[in-house]
Design an enzyme around this catalytic site. Structure first.
Site, mmCIF file in Angstrom:
data_model
loop_
_atom_site.group_PDB
_atom_site.id
_atom_site.type_symbol
_atom_site.label_atom_id
_atom_site.label_comp_id
_atom_site.label_asym_id
_atom_site.label_seq_id
_atom_site.Cartn_x
_atom_site.Cartn_y
_atom_site.Cartn_z
ATOM 1 N N GLU A 1 32.465 -25.220 -60.369
ATOM 2 C CA GLU A 1 32.200 -26.295 -59.474
ATOM 3 C C GLU A 1 31.522 -25.735 -58.345
ATOM 4 O O GLU A 1 32.384 -25.390 -57.213
ATOM 5 C CB GLU A 1 33.569 -26.896 -59.161
ATOM 6 N N ASP B 1 37.445 -24.927 -59.655
ATOM 7 C CA ASP B 1 37.439 -25.693 -58.375
ATOM 8 C C ASP B 1 36.745 -24.752 -57.007
ATOM 9 O O ASP B 1 37.608 -23.669 -56.900
ATOM 10 C CB ASP B 1 38.691 -26.276 -58.078
HETATM 11 C C1 GLC Z 1 36.604 -29.321 -54.721
HETATM 12 C C2 GLC Z 1 37.228 -30.732 -55.298
HETATM 13 C C3 GLC Z 1 37.557 -31.702 -54.096
HETATM 14 C C4 GLC Z 1 38.483 -31.032 -53.245
HETATM 15 C C5 GLC Z 1 38.152 -29.607 -52.979
HETATM 16 C C6 GLC Z 1 39.225 -28.732 -52.484
HETATM 17 O O1 GLC Z 1 35.395 -29.721 -53.998
HETATM 18 O O2 GLC Z 1 36.347 -31.664 -56.159
HETATM 19 O O3 GLC Z 1 38.120 -32.894 -54.586
HETATM 20 O O4 GLC Z 1 38.749 -31.647 -52.215
HETATM 21 O O5 GLC Z 1 37.526 -28.902 -54.129
HETATM 22 O O6 GLC Z 1 40.063 -28.564 -53.618
#
Ligand code: GLC
Length: 642
Positions: free
Chosen positions: A325, A283
């Protein structure tokens, strides 16, 4: 004696030797071989980051050895199977599904009881959004983790997680979990100990006594949540300092320049892998390394860190793959899948954010010139990796069309982005979309969009072509290459949740509008499917599974020769060319036969097979009976092979 002279022998590392001491000889051998194979990669990950690299490597190997020794027998077996088929996640039969546990079925046990629906859909990969113990709400849907070693109490227990992972494996499904590694909750033990004044834990975070340093950093930092969490630092009274908080004030960024953070996460990964997690979604990985004078995203150290963690997993639990991500510009994205010396050594999967944005952009404008040109210019991912292709996810859509890409076709980037935001919030005249504005930033004019796929695609507004648009989006992500991931509810066209803000902790975050609760038909394992989407989607998934051309190692090339309104994707496979033609417009389109011939299809009177020609089976196209062209109805997709 001789066997102890190599630096990669466990005997040279007392902590490793001790961890492996009680294992049978064949497992010790396995560990030794992996260590020998991967030690250079581990070093190359750690060395650019820390002065005491050797000691860090030693400690990481000790973590790997301890977790390897504790790895259950069936997961050692999975490791062997994955090592024999490292392309498992690239196969055309792989289909992902993503959901929150509570929104899908209440609890982990509830999810275990609702797997038939996923199996019928053809799902082989299940991403469950954050389910570890978060801080008390608000917690950003679980992205503020307070304890990585326990499950959120109302969702179940670690034992439930292990059982669910086992049930998934029995059905040929891999479990994907979020690894939130940029930040922890303010309530996490590390943060609590930092607040209590323990220097070792204060060093887990980036905290400053006054605004001097934060102001220097802020000069080049963007804001992620300008609306409900402006700025990148938050004053914390207890800590007596400004702490780095890229996201919300209660999500404290970690200091990855401290090797203790890396060691903790290496252990967390292997521990969760031992409960049966196979895919880790890293993430917000782009943000983990900070460098003054930059936007603190995509720094080279991010990739070194990923390589270090990936290598530990390769030694302790090689069934594991990483998903980055990184919602970043196309030029920065490739590094997450391994460029240059990190080729094949970092993440295996990454989100194709550009494809998602361009799909929506083409639907709004009915024009494919901008997207075809921009997408044609993107390099393919390394052949051992793949994209996560998706049309919607749990987050908002940021209209990431670059100025350069827009300019290349004579458009003005900011005007086009504004058009997309206005189209999808429904304010643009003639729009069939019903989204909400997310995080309007008056300083930059930037507007993002929340909304369910069906509502954004016109179903809520009652647009007669909305179902075709929904199917087109799914066909596009199924045909592009990688792991297509369906967002919960999109398979039956769930609309925006009208009660999204009724839970007080969700009220200022309208991303909850597209995170509804899954409805179930009483007494069945199926959701209601009032629009008959499920069988049509299942058909797409079945066809995809039957086409070897769609293995992720076969790159997708976007062609610029198709007529405007048609998005054409070519996959060149040893079995022959595969051409996907998508009519992105609400009016019929005609593709001249020479476009097919140009890619090697339908030459000299040969027939071309359209695998999506009919629900009952593929149909044959001939240049002669089509009048020298291929017709596409509004939003129709054809998947063509020889
Ligand atoms: C990522 C997640 C999102 C979250 C962010 C902070 O982008 O997909 O939902 O708010 O990380 O953890």
């Amino acid at each position: 004696m001789a066997q102890h002279t190599s630096p990669s022998q466990p005997g040279d590392r007392p902590a490793v030797a001790e961890a492996l001491a009680d294992l049978p000889a064949h497992l010790v051998r396995t560990f030794e071989r992996r260590m020998e194979r991967w030690l250079p990669d581990l070093r190359a990950g750690v060395e650019p980051l820390y002065d005491d690299a050797d000691a860090v490597v030693d400690r990481l190997l000790a973590v790997a050895a301890r977790r390897f020794a504790a790895r259950p027998e069936d997961l050692h077996d999975l490791d062997e199977r994955r090592v024999l088929a490292p392309d498992w996640f690239q196969q055309p039969g792989v289909l992902g599904y993503a959901t929150y546990v509570d929104r899908y079925a209440g609890t982990l046990q509830g999810v275990a009881g609702r797997l038939d629906h996923l199996q019928e859909l053809g799902v082989t990969y299940l991403h469950l959004l954050p389910l570890l113990q978060p801080r008390p709400a608000p917690h950003d849907g679980g992205y503020a983790v307070a304890d990585y070693r326990s499950v959120r109490a109302d969702l179940g227990t670690m034992a439930d997680l292990r059982d669910l992972a086992t049930s998934l494996r029995e059905r040929g499904m891999s479990l994907c979990l979020d690894l939130v590694l940029n930040h922890v909750a303010r309530e996490h033990e590390w943060a609590a100990r930092a607040r209590a004044g323990e220097a070792a834990y204060r060093d887990f975070f980036l905290a400053y006594p006054d605004r001097t340093e934060p102001d220097r950093w802020e000069a080049t930092l963007p804001e992620i949540f300008p609306d409900f969490a402006p700025g990148n630092f938050s004053w914390d009274e207890e800590l007596g300092g400004w702490v780095w908080t890229t996201f919300n004030a209660w999500q404290w960024d970690l200091n990855w320049a401290n090797p203790a953070v890396l060691e903790e996460f290496a252990d967390i990964i292997c521990d969760l892998a031992n409960t049966g997690c196979e895919v880790f979604r890293l993430d917000a990985i782009a943000f983990v390394w900070k460098r003054l004078g930059t936007n603190c995203q995509n720094q080279p150290e991010v990739h070194a860190l990923t390589q270090a963690l990936r290598t530990v997993a390769r030694i302790a639990c090689p069934a594991v793959v990483f998903l980055a991500e990184a919602i970043v510009g196309p030029r920065d994205l490739l590094a997450y899948l391994g460029e240059g010396e990190r080729h094949g050594k970092v993440s295996d999967l990454a989100y194709h954010n550009a494809l998602m944005v361009h799909l929506w952009s083409m639907l709004a404008s009915g024009d494919t010139r901008l997207s075809s040109k921009a997408m044609a210019a993107l390099p393919p991912p390394p052949s051992t990796t793949g994209w996560i292709t998706y049309a919607r996810c749990h987050d908002d859509i940021g209209w990431a069309i670059t100025d350069e890409d827009a300019e290349a076709v004579g458009l003005w980037g900011s005007a086009h982005r504004r058009f997309l935001a206005d189209w999808y919030d429904g304010s643009f005249a003639g729009s069939w979309s019903r989204g909400l504005v997310f995080q309007f930033n008056p300083a930059t004019g930037d507007k993002r969009t929340s909304g369910s796929l069906a509502s954004l695609a016109g179903l809520e507004a009652g647009d007669p072509l909305s179902l075709e648009r929904i199917l087109l989006l799914h066909a596009a992500i199924l045909g592009f290459g990688g792991v297509p991931v369906i967002w919960m509810g999109d398979e039956v066209g769930l609309l925006n949740d009208p009660d999204w803000d009724s839970e007080p902790e969700h009220a200022d975050d309208n991303r909850w509008v597209h995170r509804p609760r899954m409805p179930w038909v009483e007494g069945t394992h199926r959701p209601p499917d009032p629009h008959g989407l499920l069988p049509r989607l299942q058909h797409l998934v079945d066809v995809r599974r039957s086409l070897p051309h769609l293995h992720a190692a076969t790159p997708a090339t976007v062609l610029e020769i198709a007529p405007d309104g048609v998005f054409a994707v070519l996959r060149r496979h040893p079995h022959g060319p595969f051409l996907a033609l998508h009519n992105m417009s609400p009016t019929p389109r005609r593709v001249p036969w020479w476009v097919l011939e140009h890619v090697g299809l339908g030459r000299s009177g040969a027939a071309v097979t359209d695998h999506l020609g009919g629900l009952s089976g593929p149909t044959a196209l001939h240049a002669t009976d089509t009048g020298g062209s291929v017709d596409l109805a509004p939003y129709q997709v054809r998947w063509l092979t020889a």
